[in-house]
Structure formats: structure tokens, C-alpha cells
Write a protein that holds these residues in place. Sequence first.
Motif, PDB file in Angstrom:
ATOM      1  N   CYS A  28     -93.162 -11.504  28.045  1.00 36.63           N
ATOM      2  CA  CYS A  28     -94.587 -11.627  28.309  1.00 36.63           C
ATOM      3  C   CYS A  28     -94.855 -13.014  28.910  1.00 36.63           C
ATOM      4  CB  CYS A  28     -95.379 -11.425  27.019  1.00 36.63           C
ATOM      5  SG  CYS A  28     -97.162 -11.490  27.261  1.00 36.63           S
ATOM      6  N   TYR A  29     -95.570 -13.047  30.039  1.00 36.46           N
ATOM      7  CA  TYR A  29     -95.863 -14.305  30.722  1.00 36.46           C
ATOM      8  C   TYR A  29     -97.373 -14.486  30.856  1.00 36.46           C
ATOM      9  CZ  TYR A  29     -90.944 -14.171  32.095  1.00 36.46           C
ATOM     10  OH  TYR A  29     -89.572 -14.118  32.089  1.00 36.46           O
ATOM     11  N   THR A  86    -100.538  -7.094  34.407  1.00 35.95           N
ATOM     12  CA  THR A  86     -99.689  -6.223  35.242  1.00 35.95           C
ATOM     13  C   THR A  86     -98.336  -6.042  34.554  1.00 35.95           C
ATOM     14  OG1 THR A  86     -98.894  -8.141  36.519  1.00 35.95           O
ATOM     15  CG2 THR A  86    -100.790  -6.937  37.405  1.00 35.95           C
ATOM     16  N   TRP A  87     -97.688  -4.916  34.860  1.00 33.83           N
ATOM     17  CA  TRP A  87     -96.401  -4.558  34.238  1.00 33.83           C
ATOM     18  C   TRP A  87     -95.331  -4.448  35.314  1.00 33.83           C
ATOM     19  CZ3 TRP A  87     -93.287  -4.143  30.253  1.00 33.83           C
ATOM     20  CH2 TRP A  87     -92.214  -3.259  30.294  1.00 33.83           C
ATOM     21  N   ASP A  88     -94.181  -5.091  35.077  1.00 32.48           N
ATOM     22  CA  ASP A  88     -93.045  -5.024  35.994  1.00 32.48           C
ATOM     23  C   ASP A  88     -91.948  -4.233  35.302  1.00 32.48           C
ATOM     24  OD1 ASP A  88     -90.779  -5.409  37.558  1.00 32.48           O
ATOM     25  OD2 ASP A  88     -91.378  -7.428  38.167  1.00 32.48           O
ATOM     26  N   GLU A  89     -91.774  -2.982  35.758  1.00 32.83           N
ATOM     27  CA  GLU A  89     -90.809  -2.095  35.104  1.00 32.83           C
ATOM     28  C   GLU A  89     -89.389  -2.601  35.267  1.00 32.83           C
ATOM     29  OE1 GLU A  89     -89.226   0.871  32.942  1.00 32.83           O
ATOM     30  OE2 GLU A  89     -91.389   0.574  33.235  1.00 32.83           O
ATOM     31  N   GLY A  90     -89.088  -3.189  36.430  1.00 34.47           N
ATOM     32  CA  GLY A  90     -87.719  -3.627  36.689  1.00 34.47           C
ATOM     33  C   GLY A  90     -87.246  -4.698  35.731  1.00 34.47           C
ATOM     34  N   THR A  91     -88.112  -5.626  35.431  1.00 35.78           N
ATOM     35  CA  THR A  91     -87.723  -6.741  34.544  1.00 35.78           C
ATOM     36  C   THR A  91     -88.257  -6.566  33.133  1.00 35.78           C
ATOM     37  OG1 THR A  91     -89.687  -8.009  35.168  1.00 35.78           O
ATOM     38  CG2 THR A  91     -87.684  -8.338  36.477  1.00 35.78           C
ATOM     39  N   SER A 114     -91.279  -6.802  32.099  1.00 36.56           N
ATOM     40  CA  SER A 114     -92.087  -7.996  31.864  1.00 36.56           C
ATOM     41  C   SER A 114     -93.569  -7.690  32.051  1.00 36.56           C
ATOM     42  CB  SER A 114     -91.688  -9.124  32.830  1.00 36.56           C
ATOM     43  OG  SER A 114     -90.341  -9.490  32.640  1.00 36.56           O
ATOM     44  N   ILE A 115     -94.370  -8.315  31.227  1.00 39.21           N
ATOM     45  CA  ILE A 115     -95.826  -8.217  31.322  1.00 39.21           C
ATOM     46  C   ILE A 115     -96.348  -9.558  31.823  1.00 39.21           C
ATOM     47  CG2 ILE A 115     -97.983  -7.916  30.037  1.00 39.21           C
ATOM     48  CD1 ILE A 115     -96.418  -6.167  28.092  1.00 39.21           C
ATOM     49  N   TYR A 116     -97.214  -9.502  32.840  1.00 39.18           N
ATOM     50  CA  TYR A 116     -97.765 -10.729  33.416  1.00 39.18           C
ATOM     51  C   TYR A 116     -99.279 -10.750  33.190  1.00 39.18           C
ATOM     52  CZ  TYR A 116     -93.241 -11.266  35.681  1.00 39.18           C
ATOM     53  OH  TYR A 116     -91.894 -11.410  35.918  1.00 39.18           O
ATOM     54  N   ILE A 117     -99.720 -11.797  32.481  1.00 37.60           N
ATOM     55  CA  ILE A 117    -101.148 -11.985  32.213  1.00 37.60           C
ATOM     56  C   ILE A 117    -101.648 -13.126  33.095  1.00 37.60           C
ATOM     57  CG2 ILE A 117    -102.888 -12.455  30.443  1.00 37.60           C
ATOM     58  CD1 ILE A 117    -100.770 -11.665  28.356  1.00 37.60           C
ATOM     59  N   THR A 118    -102.752 -12.891  33.779  1.00 36.93           N
ATOM     60  CA  THR A 118    -103.337 -13.924  34.640  1.00 36.93           C
ATOM     61  C   THR A 118    -104.724 -14.265  34.133  1.00 36.93           C
ATOM     62  OG1 THR A 118    -102.119 -13.054  36.545  1.00 36.93           O
ATOM     63  CG2 THR A 118    -103.967 -14.558  36.997  1.00 36.93           C
ATOM     64  N   SER A 119    -104.926 -15.551  33.813  1.00 38.54           N
ATOM     65  CA  SER A 119    -106.223 -15.993  33.304  1.00 38.54           C
ATOM     66  C   SER A 119    -107.273 -15.903  34.393  1.00 38.54           C
ATOM     67  CB  SER A 119    -106.139 -17.443  32.801  1.00 38.54           C
ATOM     68  OG  SER A 119    -105.222 -17.545  31.736  1.00 38.54           O
ATOM     69  N   PRO A 120    -108.535 -15.686  34.006  1.00 38.50           N
ATOM     70  CA  PRO A 120    -109.607 -15.627  35.017  1.00 38.50           C
ATOM     71  C   PRO A 120    -109.793 -16.993  35.659  1.00 38.50           C
ATOM     72  CG  PRO A 120    -110.527 -15.691  32.799  1.00 38.50           C
ATOM     73  CD  PRO A 120    -109.046 -15.509  32.633  1.00 38.50           C
ATOM     74  N   VAL A 121    -110.133 -16.996  36.930  1.00 35.64           N
ATOM     75  CA  VAL A 121    -110.394 -18.243  37.647  1.00 35.64           C
ATOM     76  C   VAL A 121    -111.833 -18.663  37.359  1.00 35.64           C
ATOM     77  CG1 VAL A 121    -110.517 -19.363  39.899  1.00 35.64           C
ATOM     78  CG2 VAL A 121    -108.752 -17.646  39.433  1.00 35.64           C
ATOM     79  N   ALA A 122    -111.981 -19.833  36.776  1.00 33.31           N
ATOM     80  CA  ALA A 122    -113.319 -20.306  36.447  1.00 33.31           C
ATOM     81  C   ALA A 122    -114.108 -20.576  37.723  1.00 33.31           C
ATOM     82  CB  ALA A 122    -113.232 -21.583  35.608  1.00 33.31           C
ATOM     83  N   GLU A 123    -115.329 -20.107  37.720  1.00 33.84           N
ATOM     84  CA  GLU A 123    -116.180 -20.344  38.880  1.00 33.84           C
ATOM     85  C   GLU A 123    -116.622 -21.803  38.893  1.00 33.84           C
ATOM     86  OE1 GLU A 123    -119.426 -17.696  39.079  1.00 33.84           O
ATOM     87  OE2 GLU A 123    -118.204 -15.888  39.031  1.00 33.84           O
ATOM     88  N   GLU A 124    -116.353 -22.473  40.001  1.00 33.45           N
ATOM     89  CA  GLU A 124    -116.739 -23.876  40.117  1.00 33.45           C
ATOM     90  C   GLU A 124    -118.249 -23.974  40.320  1.00 33.45           C
ATOM     91  OE1 GLU A 124    -115.617 -27.885  42.695  1.00 33.45           O
ATOM     92  OE2 GLU A 124    -114.703 -25.942  43.128  1.00 33.45           O
ATOM     93  N   LYS A 125    -118.860 -24.854  39.534  1.00 29.82           N
ATOM     94  CA  LYS A 125    -120.294 -25.046  39.642  1.00 29.82           C
ATOM     95  C   LYS A 125    -120.629 -25.640  41.004  1.00 29.82           C
ATOM     96  CE  LYS A 125    -124.184 -27.383  37.421  1.00 29.82           C
ATOM     97  NZ  LYS A 125    -124.598 -28.328  36.368  1.00 29.82           N
TER      98      LYS A 125
END
Length: 355
Positions: free
Chosen positions: A37-38, A115-120, A122-133
Motif C-alpha cells: 500500500c502506497y 487505484t489498484w495495480d494487479e501486476g504488483t 499494490s494499492i496507490y492512494i493519492t491525497s487530494p490537492v489542496a486548493e490554493e487560496k
Amino acid sequence: MKNHNFASKIITFFVVMISFAVLSSSQAFAEDSDLKCYLDGKQLHFNVSPILKDGVTYVPMRAIFEALGATIKWDNHAKSVSAVKGDINIKGINFQNNTLVPLRFISEVLGSSVTWDEGTKSIYITSPVAEEKIIAPVNRTISVGSQEQSKSLSDERNRFVINVKHYGIKNNQLYSLLEFSNMDNKDISINFKSGDQKIIKTFSKEKDPMPTLKIENCTEVTHKVVIDNIGGNIYKIPEFSVNQACVSSNQSQQDALEVWRNNNSGLSELGSNLVSVRKYIQDQTGGLQNFVIPANKAEQLILVAPVGGKDRLVVEGSYFVGGLSNKTIEFQLNYEVVSELDLGIYSYIYTEPVY
């Protein structure tokens, strides 16, 4: 508001049910030590290996919440746990270190994508991009009218404010108090371009001990003998001269006294050994380089500039912001000049040059 409450209840119920399911029938799940898990490219390590069942990955509750930036709170009275991130509040009960929760569901509730990578495997988690004020650009020219007392330049992005208090114009000299307020956690340095202006700083210092001086009288008296040829009387007429060696010796004493006065004259409270001394701090060309405004501090400078017959007076400066931005921002002080503007309530500004 009703929809928000309903969603909160659904989240609470789901976590509770999974917690009970894991605790009551853990044998129905199989640990998958090869599953990785990443989070934002960095591998997460759990004290209990992730479990895969029916295409759903389960991970330790506390570990995933804390990795995703949620705060874990335990209510001992209600025997319940909550995970809080911003305005999202996920509640559960029967909290134990090894309680497992569905990874994708929890991640997406907290705003991340999965997202899930069947080959490896592996689970990839991507944090939300904070909206710049979005911050409006700073007007970096402070225009001060002849009758105006105060104007400000506010740089919200760098949490920095320059405030100009216009003392006035007297004897063809403009006087202004410049206040620099640094509300950020990093130092900011001020620079002024070379010019005819004088830049003054007020220092608070302890008075130096007054030097022990012995001023001698350098006048020497001699007598001239005069004989009155008519009456036959003899007179002694005094003649005065100055001993130059004595004068030279006394001059060093006078100079020492003058230095002491320069360094210790200023505003002081009665009985206090502290004195406030105002001194020129610009360089020989009239500029100022790297005057530091410490983090979360304010500083004051006095600007004195000749105006002559000018209609406007422009003083150019800049400030340097370090850190990630690491940039220099230029500004101008633009004054409307009149022939004479009384300083009003402001007193004479004592200064001593320092080079």
C-alpha cells in the motif's frame, strides 16, 4: 444539513459493522503479506498485514486514519472512537488496535483517490490537492498625499505589512515613520536603494559610564616689566598665552566627552539606566541593505529625505522573502510634496550619524 447528518450515520454504521465482522470471524479472512500500500508514492507499513476478502482490502483502522491525516479520538465513556479530518467525522465503536476497515472506502471518504495495480499487487492512494487560496496581487506603491497621515501596503501571501505614518515636511525635509510588521514564521529583510534619504533606527541601550575627565586650564600667565622713565616707577603687566601641548591633551579629553554624549543622549525615564538613541543606519550612499525584520516581530524606521522644489518624492525599496518562494519584492513610497507641512504634535527627531 439533513443530507450531511444522514451521510455521517451511514459512515458510522459501516465502520461499526466491519469492526464487528473482523472481530467475530477473523478466520474467514486471509492475510496477504505480499500486498503493498502506497500513500503519495511512499509505502505504508502496518503492524497487521492487510487482508483481502471478496476483492476488498482491509487495513488496521488507526494506522490508515493517521496516515491519511485524520485525528483519532477515543471516548471512554461511550466506548467509541472517532476519526476527524476537517469537517468529516467518522465514528466507530468497540475500538481495538487491530480493528480493520475497508481501505478504499475510508480513503475516498477522506478525499483521497485509490487505484489498484494487479501486476504488483499494490494499492496507490493519492491525497487530494489542496486548493490554493486566490490572493489579489499586492499594490506595491504606497502613495501618500500631502495631508495624509497614514497609508499601508499589505502582502497577505507573505503575511507582511508596511505602514507609513507621515510626520510631515519641515525645512525642506520630509519625515516619515515606517512600520514593518512580519507576521510569518520566517525572517524578512528590507532594502532601500541609494539616495539622498537618511534612514534612522531607534535603539534601546544601557547608558555607558561617564568617562573620568580632567580638563586643565591651558592659559599661561607671564609678566612684562615696564619702567616708567618719567616717574621712575616699575610696573608688572600680565601677558596671557596658550600652552599648545596642554590644548592637545585637553582635546582628547573633550573628544572622549563628545563621544559619550553622542552614544548616550536620547530619551530616558527618570532614574532609569536605559536610553533610547536614534541613529542613522544607512550606508554611505544613503541605501540600506538586509535590515532584518525577525519572524513574528515588528520594526520601525524613520525616513528623512530632502524635498527641495520637487512636486513628488519617490523612495524605492524591496523586501526579501526566504523559504520556498525565495524571492525579492520591490515597492515604492510615493509622496506628494508641498512647500511646508508642519510636523504638528511630533517633536524634533534627535539623530547621530553612524557609519
